[in-house]
Each structure stands twice: as C-alpha cells, then as structure tokens.
Design a protein around this motif. Structure first.
Motif, PDB file in Angstrom:
ATOM      1  N   CYS A 143      -6.915   9.061  10.271  1.00  0.00           N
ATOM      2  CA  CYS A 143      -6.186   7.805  10.315  1.00  0.00           C
ATOM      3  C   CYS A 143      -4.857   7.993  11.030  1.00  0.00           C
ATOM      4  O   CYS A 143      -4.112   8.922  10.744  1.00  0.00           O
ATOM      5  CB  CYS A 143      -5.948   7.285   8.913  1.00  0.00           C
ATOM      6  SG  CYS A 143      -5.056   5.741   8.966  1.00  0.00           S
ATOM      7  N   GLY A 163      -2.880   5.166  11.256  1.00  0.00           N
ATOM      8  CA  GLY A 163      -2.220   3.915  10.885  1.00  0.00           C
ATOM      9  C   GLY A 163      -0.753   4.164  10.551  1.00  0.00           C
ATOM     10  O   GLY A 163      -0.311   5.305  10.506  1.00  0.00           O
ATOM     11  N   ALA A 179       1.106   3.786   7.768  1.00  0.00           N
ATOM     12  CA  ALA A 179       1.434   4.524   6.550  1.00  0.00           C
ATOM     13  C   ALA A 179       1.141   6.005   6.751  1.00  0.00           C
ATOM     14  O   ALA A 179       1.915   6.867   6.344  1.00  0.00           O
ATOM     15  CB  ALA A 179       0.635   3.972   5.372  1.00  0.00           C
ATOM     16  N   CYS A 180       0.029   6.300   7.391  1.00  0.00           N
ATOM     17  CA  CYS A 180      -0.322   7.697   7.637  1.00  0.00           C
ATOM     18  C   CYS A 180       0.638   8.313   8.650  1.00  0.00           C
ATOM     19  O   CYS A 180       1.024   9.467   8.528  1.00  0.00           O
ATOM     20  CB  CYS A 180      -1.762   7.811   8.112  1.00  0.00           C
ATOM     21  SG  CYS A 180      -2.940   7.492   6.773  1.00  0.00           S
ATOM     22  N   CYS A 209      -6.668   2.564  10.788  1.00  0.00           N
ATOM     23  CA  CYS A 209      -6.310   2.473   9.361  1.00  0.00           C
ATOM     24  C   CYS A 209      -7.606   2.500   8.601  1.00  0.00           C
ATOM     25  O   CYS A 209      -8.542   1.794   8.931  1.00  0.00           O
ATOM     26  CB  CYS A 209      -5.552   1.192   9.004  1.00  0.00           C
ATOM     27  SG  CYS A 209      -5.198   1.037   7.234  1.00  0.00           S
ATOM     28  N   LEU A 210      -7.662   3.325   7.596  1.00  0.00           N
ATOM     29  CA  LEU A 210      -8.890   3.425   6.806  1.00  0.00           C
ATOM     30  C   LEU A 210      -8.796   2.587   5.544  1.00  0.00           C
ATOM     31  O   LEU A 210      -9.714   2.552   4.744  1.00  0.00           O
ATOM     32  CB  LEU A 210      -9.166   4.891   6.459  1.00  0.00           C
ATOM     33  CG  LEU A 210      -9.545   5.750   7.676  1.00  0.00           C
ATOM     34  CD1 LEU A 210      -9.385   7.226   7.359  1.00  0.00           C
ATOM     35  CD2 LEU A 210     -10.962   5.456   8.117  1.00  0.00           C
ATOM     36  N   GLY A 211      -7.646   1.934   5.363  1.00  0.00           N
ATOM     37  CA  GLY A 211      -7.504   1.066   4.195  1.00  0.00           C
ATOM     38  C   GLY A 211      -7.254   1.813   2.897  1.00  0.00           C
ATOM     39  O   GLY A 211      -7.416   1.251   1.831  1.00  0.00           O
ATOM     40  N   CYS A 212      -6.881   3.069   2.955  1.00  0.00           N
ATOM     41  CA  CYS A 212      -6.472   3.783   1.727  1.00  0.00           C
ATOM     42  C   CYS A 212      -5.055   4.271   1.919  1.00  0.00           C
ATOM     43  O   CYS A 212      -4.732   5.416   1.615  1.00  0.00           O
ATOM     44  CB  CYS A 212      -7.334   4.985   1.405  1.00  0.00           C
ATOM     45  SG  CYS A 212      -8.982   4.935   1.994  1.00  0.00           S
ATOM     46  N   CYS A 213      -4.190   3.410   2.425  1.00  0.00           N
ATOM     47  CA  CYS A 213      -2.840   3.803   2.815  1.00  0.00           C
ATOM     48  C   CYS A 213      -2.057   4.422   1.660  1.00  0.00           C
ATOM     49  O   CYS A 213      -1.114   5.163   1.887  1.00  0.00           O
ATOM     50  CB  CYS A 213      -2.092   2.602   3.349  1.00  0.00           C
ATOM     51  SG  CYS A 213      -3.085   1.532   4.386  1.00  0.00           S
TER      52      CYS A 213
HETATM   53  S1  FES Z   1      -2.529   3.825   7.446  1.00  0.00           S
HETATM   54 FE1  FES Z   1      -3.890   5.465   7.075  1.00  0.00          FE
HETATM   55  S2  FES Z   1      -5.247   4.600   5.624  1.00  0.00           S
HETATM   56 FE2  FES Z   1      -3.980   2.921   6.159  1.00  0.00          FE
END
Ligand code: FES
Ligand SMILES: Cc1cc2nc3c(=O)[nH]c(=O)nc-3n(C[C@H](O)[C@H](O)[C@H](O)COP(=O)(O)O)c2cc1C
Ligand code: SF4
Lengths: 176, 597
Positions: free
Chosen positions: A91, A93, A95-96, A132-136
C-alpha cells in the motif's frame, strides 16, 4: 497435478481455453456494457490477458480489437503479462505513506531483488503497489495473495517473505 | 428467534480480519462447545466497529463489555471468566491512556463518547449477512412508509427539507439533485451508487457496505421511487471483495422477501440493481467517468453539461450519489427532516463519517456531527498524537483536499469552513501528520498519485501536474529559487481554473495549501538546503552519535558500499562521500545510535 513438461498439447490447450472463454462471453449475451466484466472473468480464468485471448474476445463480441486493448490498458486491474505465484501488494496510500511505506517497499525490493511492478525470475513473487487497501488503521500494510499484514517494519516485511520462501520450499519437497 | 443468554459480537471488518478475528471466532466456537455453552451463547460476526486500531474486537452482550486486541490464546480464559463465572476479564479491557483506567463499556470510551452514530448505527451491532437483523432494527420501515403514504414529490421535499448534501466530496444538495432527475423527460431512468472510494487513506464507504449493506439498498430504493427509476447500479472497487460479497448476499435476500424486484411490497413499484466491479482507476470515481466505465468504455470524464440528471448512463436521466449519502436516506425518512436538522450546522446538516488515520493514537472510523472543531476529532476522539510528538498538519479530503496546520485546528468541520481554508470536506479521509512528516514530501506524494491517475484527456492536468511534480522534486533536493515558489503557485492556480474534470481541478489543492500554511518549510529546503522533518533524502546525512554507539559493527557489516569504518567496541563513523543513503545501517543498529541530520 499434471505436469506441463510435454510441450505438445499447446494448441489443444488453447482450443479448450477458447471454448471456455466463449462460454464466459455467452453468459453476458444480450446485456449492455459487458466488456469489463468479460475481461475480469477471463483474467480470473487465465490469470492474465494474453494477446490471443484479447483477439479472441474481440472477434467473439464484435468489439474492435483496438477498443478492447484500449480498455485493458486503461485499468490497472488488467495484466498483459502473467503474475508470480504470490502477488505482493504494497500500500502506498496516504496513511501508509506517512507511516513509512516507502521503506517497506525498499526493503522488499531489496529482499526480492526486483523493482516494483516486476516478477522474480523463478516466477514466485510479483511486487506491486496499490493506492489504499482500506486497512489504514494498520498502516503500513501489505497483502500477499489477499492476506493482509499490517503495522509492518522493514525487518518484519523481510521476515514474512522468508516465511513464504520456506513454504515454497516445503511444497516443492512434497512434490518430489 | 431462539433465546440465548448472551451474544458475543466478533468484528468481521477488514481491519479486524487482518489482525486475526477469523481465528478468534473459530476459537470461540470451539471453546463454547467444549464448555457446553454453545446453546446458550450466540456468536455474531458483525461489520466494522470503527476502532480498527485495537482489533480484533469482541463485545459481549447484554452487558456491552468491550474487549480489545483479543488473541486466540485469550479465548479459554475469556469464556471461563466472563461466561461461566460472570466476571469481567480486566486485562482485555481498553485502557484509557490519559487516566490509565480500564473501561468496561464501549460507550464510556472517549473514542466513542464524542461520536454521533447515525449512519453507522448498525455497523458492528448486526450480522450484515442477515436481513432479519436489519429489519429488527427498523430496517425497510422507511421504504414501507414511502410506498404506503408518500408521493415521489413528498419524498423529494422531505430530503430537500432535511438539508442532506452529497457525501462524495462536493456536497451538492441531494434533494435538489433528485428533483432534477425526477423532472428530466424520459421513461427510462437510472440510479447509481458511487462506491468507487478512491481516496488513498479512507475506508468509510467500504465499512458501511461491509457492516450494513441493506441501509444502502434501502436508500437507493427510496431514491429510485422518488425519481421514477426501475433500474440501478452499484459501482464498487474491485479491491473491496468483502463489501462486494456482502452486497450480493444482501441483494439476494432483499429479492427473496419481495423488497427488490417487481411489485415491491405489493405495490406497482418495480426496481432492481446490478453490482459492477470497478477495474482500478481513481478517475472512475468522477461521475461521468464512472458511467463510461459502467458502459464498458475507458473511464474518461466528459465535460458537463449535459449533467447526468438529463443525460447519464446510455444517455438516460441518471441520479448518482455516494454510498454515505444513500445510507442517510432511510434515517431521514423514518425520523423526519426535522429530527435530522438537529444535527450539524445551519448549512451542513447531519453527521459525517471520517477515516481517522496517520499519527494519532486512536485510529479508525468515526462519525461526528458536522461543525465539530477539528481539534476535538484529533485530541478527544483520536486522543492526540502518537508518541506524544508535536502535531503538524491534518490532511482532509485526500488528493483533492488540503493540509491544514495548527492554526486551523479550531476550524469547524463543515463544507463552508473547510472550503474557505482551501481544503474540502472530501469523502472523509483524515490523515494526521506529526513533526516527522515533511510537507514538501506530502505534496509530492499527492502529485505522484494524481499524475499516475490523470486520464490524460486534457492538457492542464496531464502536463501541468507533471511540471508541478518536477518543481517539487527540485525543492526536495534543495534546488530551485524562492521565486520558483511563486511560479509554482501560479501554475497550480492555472490548472485549477482550466482542467476539465474534478481530478485536475482539485489536484493542485495539496500544493496550494502546503504553500499557504507551510511556506517556511519550502523555504528551508530551498534556502537552507535543509529538510526540517528529516524526510527528504537528498538533504540528509546519516550520522552515528558517538555517545550511543557501542561499536558492535552491525552497521559496518550491512553497509553495501563500505562507507562505515571503526574498531570493534569503539564508535564507528560514516563517510558521507561513500554513503548512498540506503538506510540499511539504521535498520541494523540495535542501539538507535544512527540518526538523520
Ligand atoms: S493507506 Fe494503506 S491501507 Fe489505506
Ligand atoms: C477524480 C474524482 C474522484 C471522485 N471519487 C469519488 C468517489 O470515490 N466516491 C464518490 O462518492 N464520489 C467521488 N467523486 C465525486 C463524484 O463525481 C460525484 O460528485 C458524487 O458521486 C456525487 O454523489 P453525492 O452527491 O452523493 O456526493 C469523485 C470526483 C472526482 C472528480
Ligand atoms: S482533468 Fe485530468 S482526469 Fe480530468 S479529464 Fe482532464 S486529464 Fe482527465
């Protein structure tokens, strides 16, 4: 499992595959906007979308090959090349990213000796990034064939790969 | 319904599943059987409770005892203590960090206390794969009310009166939009649910679909009745397999009970839905691109007008709303517009669901009344910054949104206030950043994303984002001049004004807001050749703190270029000329003696 060492059956296998693809296309007959679902199902069946399959889909549906190709290359989900046995998605995303996903990517690239988007020479691992895998909440996160691993550090990520490697070795040992 | 003395709710959302809730659930089944409790105690797999950070979560009713980070090994003790002996298992309770108190009931945890769960009212309470449980919580009552006693015009008026605005980003009044589609000439009309949730760092829509799929279906049924449509689509990201599975189950159950299909609830109203899986393209979240994608084309936006309300899917009038927008509808109809109006501010009614992530202590899904100050979300619900570091910024709205700084913490979270600060409400991503986050790097990160996702149809977006990205690259390497900052600002503004669709028009927002609130950080990169947060590699050197180094040689052994020298048991040094800044030494050091300067 059947071994595919004998190369003779290539043509036969393709005919069989074409028959199955024709069945998939048949399911969608008479409906609108079905190119993407057809491609999704064919990819699920073959693992990727080889050129012959795209041409075959174009011929069967009457959609121009250029359009089929255009749709395939527009969406990231579709692959023109086969994938490794284990698909690692890292990921990238937000948050990651703020929790250090760039370092996880580096560690995995180093551990596997491939760059993002590539597959290892032995065909075991493919490394891809995803938005984003949705487990932020568990950032930074990777998935391997759909299994999620969260709150990673570079060291943890390397360890997960070595676990998969020993799993591969064990399954090979069983074969012999 | 069978009678049981206790219910054990195990979260089956994606977050908790990743931290092992499936195995916990299996262990519970085994243990209950072993203890002969399997007839008295029922296990329910629910959707997301929101507190993903603390997963796997287990709640035991009737008491509502909230256990977190439950592991398979804990199960025998949990069953014995709580279910056999009737005692709360203290060590698995949530500990409030401030007071160090263990909190048995979830309603008393700060994370939940400040929330108003309207949209998420069923998430985490019901088994999303059982329509009965939804119905038991007044599900489909609103649909019955609409079909039994309201005309389509009544429904539209009610939604207008509620002040509901679209939750997909732009905040367009929903009732007004429905009215346009209702008035548009044509026999055939479509309704669409936008579940393409593309903001990287957000998962609100996914959690709603996973935790309470029927509330979305009910909303769509009501919308379809109001505008006169008999067919709809849900366009969901293929990366959300669990959400898609639960939607399919919900759809089949609704059909079976006559809540979907022909002559719904014995009336003349007919409606059915298709589920379309997206194929991975952020721009497909844009409504015109999404419809092109449903039609099987490349998902490229087109210019509007014509708006979808007049010419949408296959040229027919189409009403498209976001998942969370649809999820609000049944609540409004059931309780009335007036009830809804008590939540939120004058122009932004109701609640908003946010995915609170990044460097906060409590991450997860939160639903708050509109107008709440940002500070409360971060410091009371989120419990402040991880590791008690210093707050630096909060990013709201994803790649289309902006970064707000300390000075905006008391800003009310509503459409107007956020807009005037240069950000947007967006779909609900809220990423908190601390002093170790570099704002130039964050701007670069979002441009990497929008550059890759730009469909390439129009020049300002395709070329402009690339140019902005190059300038930021230079800054992150200490190149460029202070005048370049003005140039960047002008370019960003031009792209904003001239791009064809929302992607290009909003892509400059992360750049513009960081320039506005964190200009000093840009200047530090350019003028002082320094990255204050210690992120931009080109401006950093790896350095071994002599006082901390024990001379264990671990770093020297991993360094690929042999840049590290030193004798055993004596402090080592890094030769900056040879160092390629790979960070391998820092990872190898067990004494935290290697730092970035
Ligand atoms: S930002 Fe990595 S899972 Fe959402
Ligand atoms: C690039 C881009 C991406 C978008 N992504 C989404 C999305 O993921 N989900 C969503 O609901 N709306 C998204 N939108 C907004 C939609 O175009 C549309 O405004 C929204 O679905 C309307 O629903 P609403 O009125 O209920 O908000 C996006 C817009 C743009 C420009
Ligand atoms: S703004 Fe970007 S995404 Fe939108 S149409 Fe133009 S190129 Fe495509």
């Amino acid at each position: 499992m059947n071994c595919s060492c004998t190369n003779g059956g290539e043509g036969e296998r393709r005919t069989a595959a074409q028959e199955n693809i024709a069945k998939i296309i048949g399911k969608f007959q008479g409906r609108q906007g079905t190119l993407i679902p057809i491609l999704q199902e064919v990819q699920e069946y073959l693992g990727y979308l080889p050129r012959w399959a795209l041409n075959f889909i174009a011929q069967q549906t009457g959609i121009r090959p250029a359009k089929v190709y255009g749709v395939v290359t527009f969406y990231t989900q579709f692959n023109l090349e086969p994938k490794g046995r284990y698909l690692i998605m890292i990921c990238q995303g937000t948050a990651c990213h703020v929790n250090g996903s760039a370092r996880i990517l580096e560690a995995l690239e180093d551990e596997l000796g491939i760059a993002e988007g590539e597959t290892t020479a032995d065909g075991n691992f493919t490394l891809e990034t995803v938005a984003c895998l949705g487990c932020c909440s568990l950032a930074p996160v990777i998935t391997i064939n759909g299994n999620t691993y969260g709150k990673l550090t570079p060291a943890k990520a390397r360890k997960i790969i070595s676990q998969y490697r020993s799993r591969i070795r064990e399954s090979k040992a069983e074969c012999i | 319904m069978e009678l049981v003395r206790a219910h054990i709710l195990v979260c089956g959302g994606t977050g908790c599943t990743s931290s092992g809730s499936k195995a916990v659930q299996e262990a519970l089944h085994r243990e209950l059987k072993k203890q002969g409790l399997d007839k008295e105690v029922k296990i329910v797999e629910t959707g997301c409770h929101g507190f993903c950070e603390q997963g796997p979560l287990v709640i035991v009713y009737p008491e509502g005892t909230f256990y977190c980070q439950v592991q398979v090994e804990d199960i025998p003790e949990l069953v014995e203590e709580h279910l056999l002996k009737g005692r709360i298992l203290q060590r698995l309770l949530f500990t409030e960090p401030l007071t160090q108190e263990r909190v048995p009931h979830y309603k008393e945890i700060d994370f939940y206390r400040k929330q108003r769960r309207l949209v998420l009212r069923n998430c985490g309470y019901i088994d999303p794969e059982k329509i009965d449980e939804y119905i038991a919580r007044d599900g489909y009552v609103a649909l019955a009310k609409v079909l039994g006693e309201m005309t389509p015009e009544d429904v539209i008026e009610e939604i207008k009166a509620s002040g509901l605005r679209g939750r997909g980003g732009a905040g367009f009044p929903t009732g007004l939009k429905w009215g346009f589609a209702a008035q548009a000439p044509g026999e055939k009309k479509y309704v669409v649910c936008n579940a393409d949730e593309g903001d990287p760092g957000a998962f609100m829509d996914r959690s709603i679909l996973e935790g309470d799929p029927h509330c979305v279906l009910e909303g769509m049924l009501i919308g379809a009745y109001a505008i006169g449509s008999d067919e709809g689509y849900i366009y969901a990201r293929a990366e959300y397999p669990l959400a898609i599975k639960r939607l399919k189950i919900a759809l089949a159950q609704a059909r079976e009970l006559g809540l979907m299909g022909d002559n719904i609830l014995g009336t003349d109203f007919c409606f059915d839905l298709h589920i379309k899986e997206g194929a991975g393209a952020f721009v497909c979240g844009e409504e015109t691109a999404l419809m092109a994608s449903i039609e099987g084309q490349r998902g490229m936006p087109r210019s509007r007008p014509p708006f979808p309300a007049n010419s949408g899917l296959w040229g027919k009038p189409t009403n498209i709303n976001n998942v969370e927008t649809w999820a609000n509808v049944a609540n409004i109809i059931r309780n009335g517009a007036k009830w809804y109006g008590q939540f939120g501010t004058e122009k932004s009614k109701g609640t908003k669901v946010f995915a609170l992530t990044g460097k906060v202590k409590n991450t997860g899904l939160v639903e708050v009344p509109m107008g709440i100050p940002m500070r409360e979300i971060i410091y009371e619900i989120g419990d402040g910054i991880l590791g008690d570091k210093k707050f630096k910024a909060v990013q709201i709205g994803g790649p289309s949104g902006g970064c707000l700084s300390e000075g905006q913490l008391d800003l009310a979270v509503d459409y107007e206030s956020l807009g005037s600060a240069g950000a947007i409400m967006g779909s609900g991503g809220l990423v908190v950043m601390d002093e170790e986050t570099c704002m130039v790097d964050v701007a670069k990160f979002f441009l990497d994303f929008t550059r890759a996702e730009s469909c390439g149809k129009c020049t300002p977006c395709r070329e402009g984002i690339q140019r902005m990205r190059e300038m930021l690259q230079d800054f992150s390497e200490g190149k460029g001049s202070l005048e370049d900052l003005d140039k960047l600002e002008r370019l960003a503004q031009t792209i904003k004004d001239t791009a064809l669709c929302g992607l290009g028009q909003t892509a400059p927002n992360p750049v513009l807001t960081t320039l506005r609130y964190f200009r000093d950080e840009y200047e530090a990169h350019i003028r002082d050749k320094r990255c204050p947060a210690g992120v931009c590699r080109a401006l950093l050197t790896y350095y071994i703190v002599p006082e901390l180094c024990r001379g264990c040689t671990a770093c020297a052994r991993v360094c690929p270029t042999g840049a590290i020298t030193g004798k055993v048991k004596e402090p080592h040094v890094i030769d900056p000329e040879k160092c390629i800044k790979c960070g391998a030494c820092m990872e190898a050091c067990r004494f935290d003696s290697i730092i970035l300067k």
